[in-house]
Scaffold this active site. Sequence first.
Site: not given
Length: 276
Positions: A2-3
């Site tokens: 996840p960014e």
Amino acid sequence: MPELPEVETVRLALLPALTDRRIVEAYVGRPDLRWPLPKKLAKRLEGRIFGIPHRRGKFLLLPLDGQETLLLHLGMSGSIRIHESPPELNKHDHFMLAMAPFAGTVATTFVVFNDPRRFGWIDLFSDEVHPMLAQMGPEPLGNMFSAAYLAAVLSNRSGPVKTALMNQQLVAGVGNIYACEALFYAGISPRRKASSIKGRRAQRLTAAIRDVLQRAIAEGGTSLRDHVQPGGEIGYFAQKLAVYGREGEFCYQCGGRIRAIVQSGRSSFYCSNCQR
Ligand SMILES: [Zn+2]
């Protein structure tokens, strides 16, 4: 992994699930994730009411009454699920909050944190700024992030631009996927020296970073609206990526082959025709 856009999507999903709602019960399945969890965390959370969830870089900051904030970081493999009835917990469900409406005592919403690789973080802090956040660079979608800022912070960096973009102290929330994508849309090679990014190049790169993040956040929002199966993970959504993960495939822009190289232990995907 996840960014910023994935974490922002989780934040949007948590807004109605947590804001002005009371924690009836907290479940803490193990004493540590990446680091030890706060002592007596479940007990300290029970009965408390959330304010409005916000985000800094890849961190979710969930303010509570009593001037404490619950910090969540999804790490490499963390995900959130939201249920309307008590869920059966799976092997890697390490943390759960059972939420009731503000004045209620019966839980109607269940927020589950799942993390198979356990690189996630959970913390509860009362300081105004968590030590992990104090050194963090500006938000790439905020007013402080500009071409002039980017050129200034890159000017004394000797390494490649790709590695610098992933440094959370320079800009918050950009990881491997969006660094690769932004460099492609800016026409800049990931191998280019960071210190050579100035003027028009800095403008192109700043705009490309904003653009790839905004488009991904829009995709994430769409995934939330289309999210019909209860119990699905939030924050992982299909996207049309131009270079990331496409080694050996054709470049959409020039028809050449996408290449992959390793920089600072991470794969960089790029088109050597389109990116200089
Ligand atoms: Zn190309």
